[in-house]
Write a protein that holds these residues in place. Structure first.
Motif, PDB file in Angstrom:
ATOM      1  N   THR A 195       1.807  -0.082  -5.088  1.00 44.58           N
ATOM      2  CA  THR A 195       3.197  -0.514  -4.958  1.00 44.58           C
ATOM      3  C   THR A 195       3.301  -1.498  -3.794  1.00 44.58           C
ATOM      4  O   THR A 195       2.355  -1.668  -3.021  1.00 44.58           O
ATOM      5  CB  THR A 195       4.124   0.689  -4.682  1.00 44.58           C
ATOM      6  N   GLU A 196       4.462  -2.127  -3.679  1.00 49.63           N
ATOM      7  CA  GLU A 196       4.677  -3.024  -2.536  1.00 49.63           C
ATOM      8  C   GLU A 196       4.554  -2.265  -1.222  1.00 49.63           C
ATOM      9  O   GLU A 196       3.994  -2.788  -0.246  1.00 49.63           O
ATOM     10  CB  GLU A 196       6.061  -3.680  -2.638  1.00 49.63           C
ATOM     11  N   GLU A 197       5.071  -1.033  -1.190  1.00 49.90           N
ATOM     12  CA  GLU A 197       4.972  -0.250   0.043  1.00 49.90           C
ATOM     13  C   GLU A 197       3.520   0.110   0.331  1.00 49.90           C
ATOM     14  O   GLU A 197       3.085   0.135   1.493  1.00 49.90           O
ATOM     15  CB  GLU A 197       5.816   1.021  -0.047  1.00 49.90           C
ATOM     16  N   GLY A 198       2.766   0.375  -0.730  1.00 50.87           N
ATOM     17  CA  GLY A 198       1.338   0.638  -0.536  1.00 50.87           C
ATOM     18  C   GLY A 198       0.613  -0.563   0.021  1.00 50.87           C
ATOM     19  O   GLY A 198      -0.282  -0.429   0.872  1.00 50.87           O
ATOM     20  N   GLY A 233       7.375  10.197  -5.129  1.00 49.99           N
ATOM     21  CA  GLY A 233       7.414   9.324  -3.962  1.00 49.99           C
ATOM     22  C   GLY A 233       6.113   8.612  -3.657  1.00 49.99           C
ATOM     23  O   GLY A 233       5.970   7.995  -2.596  1.00 49.99           O
ATOM     24  N   GLU A 234       5.157   8.664  -4.587  1.00 47.26           N
ATOM     25  CA  GLU A 234       3.829   8.106  -4.329  1.00 47.26           C
ATOM     26  C   GLU A 234       3.873   6.586  -4.197  1.00 47.26           C
ATOM     27  O   GLU A 234       4.476   5.895  -5.016  1.00 47.26           O
ATOM     28  CB  GLU A 234       2.885   8.506  -5.465  1.00 47.26           C
ATOM     29  N   ILE A 235       3.227   6.070  -3.170  1.00 47.73           N
ATOM     30  CA  ILE A 235       3.211   4.625  -2.939  1.00 47.73           C
ATOM     31  C   ILE A 235       1.822   4.016  -3.110  1.00 47.73           C
ATOM     32  O   ILE A 235       1.685   2.793  -3.240  1.00 47.73           O
ATOM     33  CB  ILE A 235       3.737   4.278  -1.531  1.00 47.73           C
ATOM     34  N   ALA A 294       9.321   2.419   6.657  1.00 45.06           N
ATOM     35  CA  ALA A 294       8.905   2.782   5.300  1.00 45.06           C
ATOM     36  C   ALA A 294       9.776   3.901   4.742  1.00 45.06           C
ATOM     37  O   ALA A 294      10.170   3.871   3.563  1.00 45.06           O
ATOM     38  CB  ALA A 294       7.437   3.199   5.303  1.00 45.06           C
ATOM     39  N   HIS A 295      10.096   4.879   5.578  1.00 44.99           N
ATOM     40  CA  HIS A 295      10.967   5.962   5.117  1.00 44.99           C
ATOM     41  C   HIS A 295      12.379   5.439   4.818  1.00 44.99           C
ATOM     42  O   HIS A 295      12.986   5.823   3.798  1.00 44.99           O
ATOM     43  CB  HIS A 295      11.022   7.083   6.166  1.00 44.99           C
ATOM     44  N   ARG A 296      12.880   4.573   5.680  1.00 39.51           N
ATOM     45  CA  ARG A 296      14.219   4.025   5.417  1.00 39.51           C
ATOM     46  C   ARG A 296      14.248   3.246   4.111  1.00 39.51           C
ATOM     47  O   ARG A 296      15.204   3.346   3.321  1.00 39.51           O
ATOM     48  CB  ARG A 296      14.653   3.143   6.588  1.00 39.51           C
ATOM     49  N   ARG A 297      13.201   2.459   3.867  1.00 41.42           N
ATOM     50  CA  ARG A 297      13.148   1.684   2.604  1.00 41.42           C
ATOM     51  C   ARG A 297      13.102   2.620   1.402  1.00 41.42           C
ATOM     52  O   ARG A 297      13.785   2.397   0.399  1.00 41.42           O
ATOM     53  CB  ARG A 297      11.925   0.759   2.616  1.00 41.42           C
ATOM     54  N   SER A 298      12.297   3.658   1.496  1.00 38.50           N
ATOM     55  CA  SER A 298      12.158   4.579   0.380  1.00 38.50           C
ATOM     56  C   SER A 298      13.465   5.300   0.067  1.00 38.50           C
ATOM     57  O   SER A 298      13.786   5.531  -1.102  1.00 38.50           O
ATOM     58  CB  SER A 298      11.067   5.614   0.712  1.00 38.50           C
TER      59      SER A 298
END
Length: 272
Positions: A119-122, A20-22, A264-268
């Protein structure tokens, strides 16, 4: 490389953390530009979003969800080239960041070439810096400075016995603690006055810290430099006009941080 046959340090939910690393970055003296060639390990800091069962399940994630991996075994000091990796959950990272933790907030300012994983989330997380980093960080920098100064003097609960005896033998005192204390003071001042951290440190400040780290500065002179930086930082924190003068907000925008965390959690998890 490990110095004995014991297994290297490997704590916490490593599989979930890596899956799960971002974001992951080099941190510590390497990114500050205050490392000495051939003398430092490599510190890395990562952030991950845990799977839903870790947040909603009844089983407590190991080590509170924090994953720690070191090249060396338990109890062995890291040496040149060793890797010390810590991966926090996103929630834990932001809790530390909004409190102003100096090590943590550096991740918002590291140059792109220090990023080990991106990543994009990062990128979304790093763009959240204006809502996270606030004037409150100044007090944390000052607190960490005093902690390092205590350890430089051989005081404090963590430093009854020096853990770098080779520096004591060479210089008569632990120059690394002195360099950390000075760096924290200079960076705290920069953060409050400019709203950001320059990484690596600006050349003049970096050379001051490196001179202490190399043992080129006496202990008394080092204490003078640290005390001067601490005084300037305290004066900034006590300035009634700081809220007007500093580019940083007085407090973190906790509503924005909470909104980001949930999204962020919902996207993941694919719950968008």
């Amino acid at each position: 490389m490990a110095t004995d046959l014991r297994p290297n340090v490997d704590y916490g939910p490593g599989e979930a953390a890596r899956a799960g690393e971002i974001l992951r970055s080099i941190v510590g003296s390497t990114v500050h530009g205050t490392n000495l060639e051939g003398q430092d390990d490599v510190d890395q800091l990562g952030i991950y979003i845990p799977p839903p069962e870790h947040l909603f399940g009844l089983a407590e994630p190991r080590r509170g969800g924090t994953h720690v991996w070191r090249t060396q075994p338990e109890g062995a000091r890291s040496g040149p080239g060793d890797i010390d990796l810590t991966i926090f959950t996103l929630r834990r990272f932001l809790a530390l960041a909004t409190s102003g933790n100096p090590t943590i907030i550096a991740l918002f300012f590291v140059p792109d070439d220090a990023l080990v994983l991106r990543t994009e989330e990062g990128d979304r997380l790093r763009a959240l810096a204006p809502a996270v980093v606030s004037q409150q960080a100044g007090q944390r920098f000052l607190g960490y400075l005093h902690s390092q100064l205590e350890r430089m003097d051989g005081a404090g609960k963590q430093n009854r016995v020096p853990n770098r005896p080779e520096l004591i033998a060479r210089h008569g005192w632990d120059v690394k603690f002195g360099s950390h204390a000075l760096r924290l003071g200079l960076q705290g001042i920069e953060l409050l006055t400019t709203g950001r951290l320059t990484l690596p440190m600006q050349s003049h400040a970096r050379e001051q810290v490196l001179a202490v780290r190399r043992g080129d500065v006496t202990r008394d002179r080092t204490r003078f430099l640290i005390d001067r930086a601490a005084l300037e930082l305290r004066e900034l924190l006590g300035d009634p006009d700081l809220s007007r003068r500093s580019p940083l907000p007085e407090h973190p925008d906790m509503d924005a941080v909470t909104t980001y965390l949930a999204a962020a959690h919902r996207r993941s998890w694919g719950w968008t």
